[in-house]
Scaffold this active site. Sequence first.
Site, mmCIF file in Angstrom:
data_model
loop_
_atom_site.group_PDB
_atom_site.id
_atom_site.type_symbol
_atom_site.label_atom_id
_atom_site.label_comp_id
_atom_site.label_asym_id
_atom_site.label_seq_id
_atom_site.Cartn_x
_atom_site.Cartn_y
_atom_site.Cartn_z
ATOM 1 C CD GLU A 39 -3.000 -0.629 -0.142
ATOM 2 O OE1 GLU A 39 -3.182 0.563 -0.456
ATOM 3 O OE2 GLU A 39 -3.490 -1.576 -0.772
ATOM 4 C CD GLN A 46 -0.016 10.650 -5.027
ATOM 5 O OE1 GLN A 46 -0.049 11.004 -6.193
ATOM 6 N NE2 GLN A 46 -0.974 10.971 -4.175
ATOM 7 C CE1 TYR A 61 -7.317 2.781 -0.616
ATOM 8 C CE2 TYR A 61 -5.010 3.376 -0.342
ATOM 9 C CZ TYR A 61 -5.988 2.553 -0.878
ATOM 10 O OH TYR A 61 -5.606 1.487 -1.644
ATOM 11 C CG ASP A 66 -8.443 4.066 -4.544
ATOM 12 O OD1 ASP A 66 -9.643 4.017 -4.904
ATOM 13 O OD2 ASP A 66 -7.571 3.301 -5.009
ATOM 14 C CB CYS A 91 -19.261 -1.326 -16.461
ATOM 15 S SG CYS A 91 -19.493 -0.805 -14.746
ATOM 16 C CB CYS A 137 -23.767 3.399 -14.305
ATOM 17 S SG CYS A 137 -22.613 4.786 -14.305
#
Length: 344
Positions: free
Chosen positions: A34, A39, A117, A135, A199, A205
Site C-alpha cells: 500500500e 501515487q 485510506y 481512493d 462494466c 449507473c
Amino acid sequence: MAYFSISIHQWFRQSSRSLPWRKTNNSYKIWLSEIILQQTRVDQGLNYYLKFVENFPTVFDLAEASEDQVLNLWQGLGYYSRARNLHFTAKLIVDQYDGVFPTAYKDVLSLKGVGVYTAAAICSFASNLPYAVVDGNVYRVLARYFAVDTPIDSTIGKKVFQDLADELLDREQPGNHNQALMELGALVCTPKSPDCENCPVALMCQSRKEGTQLSFPIKTKKIKVRKRYLHFFVFCVKDKVVLLKRDENDIWKGLYQFPLIETDSEILSGDEVQNRFGDITAITDITLKHQLTHQTLFATFHRVFVDEYQTLKGEILVKNIDLIDYGMPQLLIRYMEDRDIFTL
C-alpha cells in the site's frame, strides 16, 4: 445496494489481476504494497514490491536496514518521503509492537505515512475488518455510478463519498469488496475511456444513462505548478565524481546529488559560480526537463574536469563504478545513463 456489491464481487472473481499482495493476509506485506502504491501505478510498483519483499522479507529486516539501503532500493519510484516513513515505521513496529504489525484500526492509522485510506485498506485486506476504502479509483466509480456533482477535493465531498462507500460496503467480505471496487476503477471505469460495455454495474449507473461519464468526478482545485531551475556541477576527478546528500526538507531528501546551484531563472551568472566554487572551467552539457506533481524542474548539467578536488563539508568522492550503490534522483540517473558516467 445489494445489486452493486453482488455484481462487483462476481466480476472481481472472474476479471481481477493476479497480484502478490492479494494472495496473503500478512499485514507487513500488505502495508508494504500500500505504501509503494501510493501515487504509483500497479505496473510500476509491482517490481518494487517484489524487490522489497526479497531484500526485507520481514519487518525486522526492514527495521535493521540503513536509510541509504532503503532509499537506494526505492530509487526511481519518486515521493521519497514514503520510503523514509516506511523505514521509520518499521523500526517503530519492532520497538513498540515487538515486530507484530498492529491490527486495530486506530493503531494502524497512527503509523507514520498511513492515512485514512491506507489504514482502511490494511485493516480490511489483512484482517477483514469493515472499513471502506476511498481512493482515486473509488471516487471515480462512485461519482459516475451515482452522478455525484459534489467536488471530490472539497471537505463536503470527502464526507459524501466516504459515507457512500460505507453504505455500500459488504460487511461480511469487506476486503474483497474494497479490492473489487478499486479494481473496477482501475480496469473498467478508467479516467478517459471507461469500458461501459463490460462494466458489471452499468445497468444502474446514473452517468451512463445520461451519457455524462466523462464529466465525473468533479474537482474544484487546480494544481499550481512551480518552476525550478537547477544547475548541477559534475566534478569529474579522474575515475570519480563528487556527491553530497540532500538533507534539507525538500524533494529528494536523503538522496545523493551533484553539487548544485539553484537559480530563480534559467540564467546562471558567472558570479554565482565564482561564489560557490571559485575559479573553475565548466562545460555546459545538457538541460533536462523533469515533471513532478507540483513542480517542473529544469536541470542543467555542467561538467568540470579536474585532476584533484578538495571536498567540502558533506561532499564525498565516489568511483564511477560504485555510483550504482548510492540512491539518487531519477533525473540524475537519466543523465548519467545517457552520458555513460557509471562506467567512465
